[in-house]
Motif scaffolding. Sequence first.
Motif, PDB file in Angstrom:
ATOM      1  N   GLN A  74       0.833  -1.201   0.000  1.00  8.67           N
ATOM      2  CA  GLN A  74       0.000   0.000   0.000  1.00  8.67           C
ATOM      3  C   GLN A  74       0.876   1.263   0.000  1.00  8.67           C
ATOM      4  O   GLN A  74       0.545   2.263  -0.667  1.00  8.67           O
ATOM      5  CB  GLN A  74      -0.934  -0.013   1.211  1.00  8.67           C
ATOM      6  N   ALA A  75       1.939   1.212   0.791  1.00  9.30           N
ATOM      7  CA  ALA A  75       2.833   2.386   0.829  1.00  9.30           C
ATOM      8  C   ALA A  75       3.460   2.620  -0.546  1.00  9.30           C
ATOM      9  O   ALA A  75       3.587   3.771  -0.995  1.00  9.30           O
ATOM     10  CB  ALA A  75       3.913   2.175   1.883  1.00  9.30           C
ATOM     11  N   ILE A  79       3.003   5.949  -2.901  1.00  9.75           N
ATOM     12  CA  ILE A  79       4.121   6.728  -3.443  1.00  9.75           C
ATOM     13  C   ILE A  79       3.949   6.907  -4.951  1.00  9.75           C
ATOM     14  O   ILE A  79       4.168   7.997  -5.495  1.00  9.75           O
ATOM     15  CB  ILE A  79       5.457   6.032  -3.125  1.00  9.75           C
ATOM     16  N   LYS A  80       3.546   5.832  -5.608  1.00  7.62           N
ATOM     17  CA  LYS A  80       3.330   5.918  -7.054  1.00  7.62           C
ATOM     18  C   LYS A  80       2.223   6.921  -7.385  1.00  7.62           C
ATOM     19  O   LYS A  80       2.229   7.551  -8.441  1.00  7.62           O
ATOM     20  CB  LYS A  80       2.964   4.544  -7.616  1.00  7.62           C
ATOM     21  N   SER A  81       1.259   7.049  -6.491  1.00  6.38           N
ATOM     22  CA  SER A  81       0.137   7.965  -6.718  1.00  6.38           C
ATOM     23  C   SER A  81       0.409   9.337  -6.126  1.00  6.38           C
ATOM     24  O   SER A  81      -0.528  10.151  -5.997  1.00  6.38           O
ATOM     25  CB  SER A  81      -1.141   7.390  -6.106  1.00  6.38           C
ATOM     26  N   ASP A  82       1.643   9.593  -5.710  1.00  4.56           N
ATOM     27  CA  ASP A  82       2.018  10.870  -5.082  1.00  4.56           C
ATOM     28  C   ASP A  82       1.183  11.133  -3.838  1.00  4.56           C
ATOM     29  O   ASP A  82       0.842  12.291  -3.541  1.00  4.56           O
ATOM     30  CB  ASP A  82       1.865  12.033  -6.093  1.00  4.56           C
ATOM     31  N   ARG A  83       0.892  10.096  -3.104  1.00  2.00           N
ATOM     32  CA  ARG A  83       0.172  10.253  -1.826  1.00  2.00           C
ATOM     33  C   ARG A  83       1.120   9.856  -0.711  1.00  2.00           C
ATOM     34  O   ARG A  83       1.014   8.824  -0.081  1.00  2.00           O
ATOM     35  CB  ARG A  83      -1.083   9.387  -1.804  1.00  2.00           C
TER      36      ARG A  83
END
Length: 231
Positions: A74-75, A79-83
């Motif tokens: 999930q992390a 990160i891939k989604s800039d969250r």
Amino acid sequence: MGLLNRMSTVVKAKMNTIMDRAEDPNETLDYSYQKQLELLQNVKRGVAEVATSKKRLELQRAKLDQKMDLLDSQAREAIKSDREDLARQALERKSTLTVQAQSLDQQIRDLEGEQAKLEATERRLSAKVESFRVKKETIKAQYSAAEAQVKVTESLTGISEEMADVGLAVQRSEEKIETMKARSAALDELVERGTLEVFSGSDEIERELAQIQAESNVESELARLKTEEGR
């Protein structure tokens, strides 16, 4: 005090004699063996309980690994989604689970050590119980053999006593017969000398001799019957 001590010693000796007669070695050995088996079963039960507890913790640890792997994924997705905020939350939860996992790892190691100790104890106790079982059966066999020997000896002693009684009875009968024979011979000698004719008639002498002979025959027959009947 001396008299009281002697009385106490006598009482203890009599009590020991009574207890010795009442105690059955076979029952005592079987009881001791049963208690050892119970102790061994308790140790085995302890091994099973520790192993069960360890397995339960290992399952919990495996679930924590799955959760931590999920949070890590999930992390990465965050990160891939800039969250970064979501990634941080996931990593914080993973960190908390990591601490829990470390605690579980320590508990599992402790249980493994306890299980190893109990298993070693079980092996030693099993060996001792088996050794006692073999010794117990050997002692019981020796006791049974000794008990049988005592019974045989007692039986033979009783037979010897009975034979001694029979021998004495036969001996008395033989002595009585010899006495009667000697008396008969003496009377015959007196008759031949004419001594008895002075005191009695020939008919009376013949009756007495016949009676003596009859008594001698009766005693002879009686002795023979006693000998044949083992009395």
